[in-house]
Write an enzyme that holds these catalytic residues in place. Structure first.
Site, PDB file in Angstrom:
ATOM      1  N   ASP A  93      36.113  45.720  52.510  1.00  9.19           N
ATOM      2  CA  ASP A  93      37.212  46.646  52.201  1.00  9.19           C
ATOM      3  C   ASP A  93      36.654  47.821  51.388  1.00  9.19           C
ATOM      4  O   ASP A  93      35.935  47.610  50.396  1.00  9.19           O
ATOM      5  CB  ASP A  93      38.238  45.853  51.367  1.00  9.19           C
ATOM      6  N   GLY A 190      47.923  49.208  44.418  1.00 11.83           N
ATOM      7  CA  GLY A 190      48.361  48.711  43.119  1.00 11.83           C
ATOM      8  C   GLY A 190      49.834  48.329  43.086  1.00 11.83           C
ATOM      9  O   GLY A 190      50.541  48.369  44.105  1.00 11.83           O
ATOM     10  N   ASN A 275      47.117  45.984  54.914  1.00 13.70           N
ATOM     11  CA  ASN A 275      46.349  45.455  53.775  1.00 13.70           C
ATOM     12  C   ASN A 275      47.262  45.055  52.620  1.00 13.70           C
ATOM     13  O   ASN A 275      48.053  45.885  52.140  1.00 13.70           O
ATOM     14  CB  ASN A 275      45.405  46.530  53.243  1.00 13.70           C
TER      15      ASN A 275
HETATM   16  O1  G3H Z   1      41.910  48.615  47.632  1.00 14.24           O
HETATM   17  C1  G3H Z   1      41.783  47.927  46.641  1.00 14.24           C
HETATM   18  C2  G3H Z   1      41.959  46.456  46.704  1.00 14.24           C
HETATM   19  O2  G3H Z   1      43.227  46.090  46.232  1.00 14.24           O
HETATM   20  C3  G3H Z   1      40.856  45.757  45.981  1.00 14.24           C
HETATM   21  O3  G3H Z   1      40.844  46.017  44.611  1.00 14.24           O
HETATM   22  O4  G3H Z   1      38.448  46.420  43.904  1.00 14.24           O
HETATM   23  O5  G3H Z   1      40.178  45.554  42.279  1.00 14.24           O
HETATM   24  O6  G3H Z   1      39.281  44.112  44.119  1.00 14.24           O
HETATM   25  P1  G3H Z   1      39.627  45.501  43.661  1.00 14.24           P
HETATM   26  P1  13P Z   2      47.902  46.823  47.712  1.00 14.81           P
HETATM   27  O1  13P Z   2      47.392  47.233  46.361  1.00 14.81           O
HETATM   28  O2  13P Z   2      49.170  47.542  48.051  1.00 14.81           O
HETATM   29  O3  13P Z   2      48.029  45.373  47.886  1.00 14.81           O
HETATM   30  O4  13P Z   2      46.824  47.349  48.800  1.00 14.81           O
HETATM   31  C1  13P Z   2      45.650  46.629  49.061  1.00 14.81           C
HETATM   32  C2  13P Z   2      44.669  47.395  49.876  1.00 14.81           C
HETATM   33  O5  13P Z   2      44.949  48.406  50.485  1.00 14.81           O
HETATM   34  C3  13P Z   2      43.300  46.861  49.951  1.00 14.81           C
HETATM   35  O6  13P Z   2      42.454  47.715  50.637  1.00 14.81           O
HETATM   36 ZN    ZN Z   3      42.840  49.775  50.414  1.00 10.22          ZN
END
Ligand code: G3H
Ligand code: 13P
Ligand code: ZN
Length: 330
Positions: A93, A190, A275
């Site tokens: 991701d 978020g 996502n």
């Molecule tokens: O796009 C962001 C996802 O929610 C992942 O977030 O880098 O804090 O794991 P993170």
């Molecule tokens: P949310 O923060 O809305 O769950 O989105 C997650 C996301 O896009 C991870 O790439």
């Molecule tokens: Zn994302």
């Protein structure tokens, strides 16, 4: 060099073709630990849904990329043990460099995102193309992004949405060769997706966010008929979790997400990957806070991570069955 095919994982190509054809979206759930992985897999097995396990840069730092890859390999066996060989994709991701994407591909990821959305257009094209050329040698699929979501994602944050420009999508897809395209139509990352002043309030004082830009989505679909589109930032921020968190010692203010009906609507279009990360975080936090308040003497992690896992499983099943429409499609 490990091929994902030897691990029993699949890339996104067939998943997405079927999802577009069938008018549903594949869930892409982020995971960082064992309980999340167990909840995702057991929910998707019970719902008989294909699934994308997502690893962010934050997850790599927290849990270690190698361990997460072995967990995904374990997930394939776990699903079989639970009784259903569902299609499972392991996806990076928000990859931010060629080197990171290559490292994931080399260790068994079946799909990667190269997120050049913050770069000038031509740099985004060049970087994305470089990743596609490497990934396609190993039949790994690649997600690119055009347009910038407001909010925080990993270390990058943007104050405002920069909606995807439909006039750029054909050029981007044909120059880069990407297999799917993440777009910006008003979702954001978020649990605080919108400022209160951007929302209206209903009679109960609940914040109602501005609607997604379905007009932009329709224009993109017109430009790229049948091409897989991805929505990031698609948590709905269930208010029941926010309430449990805030009545059990938490302090989440003005948390608001994307209404589920709008995600249902999107899933029926060319949007074939949605996502979801924050909703899982909220479910886990609500369950853990509840145990801590109700049983202050508890100190066995299984006694709070277990209920958190149960709540997560319920949430993921609900997403497959009632929001994305992926249940029964494995
Ligand atoms: O796009 C962001 C996802 O929610 C992942 O977030 O880098 O804090 O794991 P993170
Ligand atoms: P949310 O923060 O809305 O769950 O989105 C997650 C996301 O896009 C991870 O790439
Ligand atoms: Zn994302």
């Amino acid at each position: 060099m490990v091929s994902y095919k030897d691990l029993g994982l699949v890339n996104t190509r067939e998943m997405f073709a079927k999802a577009i054809e069938g008018g549903y979206a594949i869930p892409a759930f982020n995971f960082n630990n064992m309980e999340q992985m167990q909840a995702i897999i057991s929910a998707c097995v019970e719902a008989s849904s294909p699934v994308i396990l997502q690893v962010s840069s934050g997850a790599r730092k927290y849990a270690n990329q190698t361990l997460l890859r072995y967990m995904a390999q374990g997930a394939v066996e776990y699903a079989k043990e639970l009784g259903k060989n569902i299609p499972i994709c392991l996806h990076l991701d928000h990859g931010n460099s060629f080197e990171l994407c290559k490292s994931c591909i080399d260790m068994g990821f079946s799909s990667v995102m190269i997120d050049g959305s913050h770069l000038p257009y031509e740099e985004n094209v060049a970087l994305t193309k470089q990743v596609v050329e490497y990934a396609h040698q190993f039949d790994v699929t690649v997600e690119g992004e055009l347009g910038v979501l407001a909010g925080v994602e990993d270390e990058v944050s943007a104050e405002h949405h920069t909606y995807t420009r439909p006039e750029e999508v054909v050029d981007f897809v044909s120059k880069t060769g990407v297999d799917s395209l993440a777009i910006s139509i008003g979702t954001s990352h978020g649990a605080n997706k919108f400022k209160p002043e951007q929302c209206t309030r209903n009679e109960e004082g609940i914040l109602l966010p501005p609607p997604l830009r379905f007009d932009i989505l329709a224009e993109i679909e017109k430009q790229l008929p049948g091409f897989p589109i991805v929505l990031h930032g698609s948590s709905s921020v269930p208010q029941e979790y926010v309430k449990i968190i805030n009545t059990h010692g938490g302090a989440l203010k003005d948390a608001v997400g994307i209404p589920e009906e709008q995600l249902r609507q999107a899933a029926k279009s060319a949007v074939c990957k949605i996502n979801i990360d924050s909703d899982g975080r909220l479910a886990m936090t609500a369950a853990v806070r509840k145990v801590f308040v109700e049983n202050p003497a508890e100190f066995d992690p299984r006694k709070y991570l277990g209920p958190a896992r149960d709540e997560l499983k319920k949430l993921y099943k609900h997403k497959c069955e009632n929001v994305l429409g992926s249940a029964g499609k494995a």
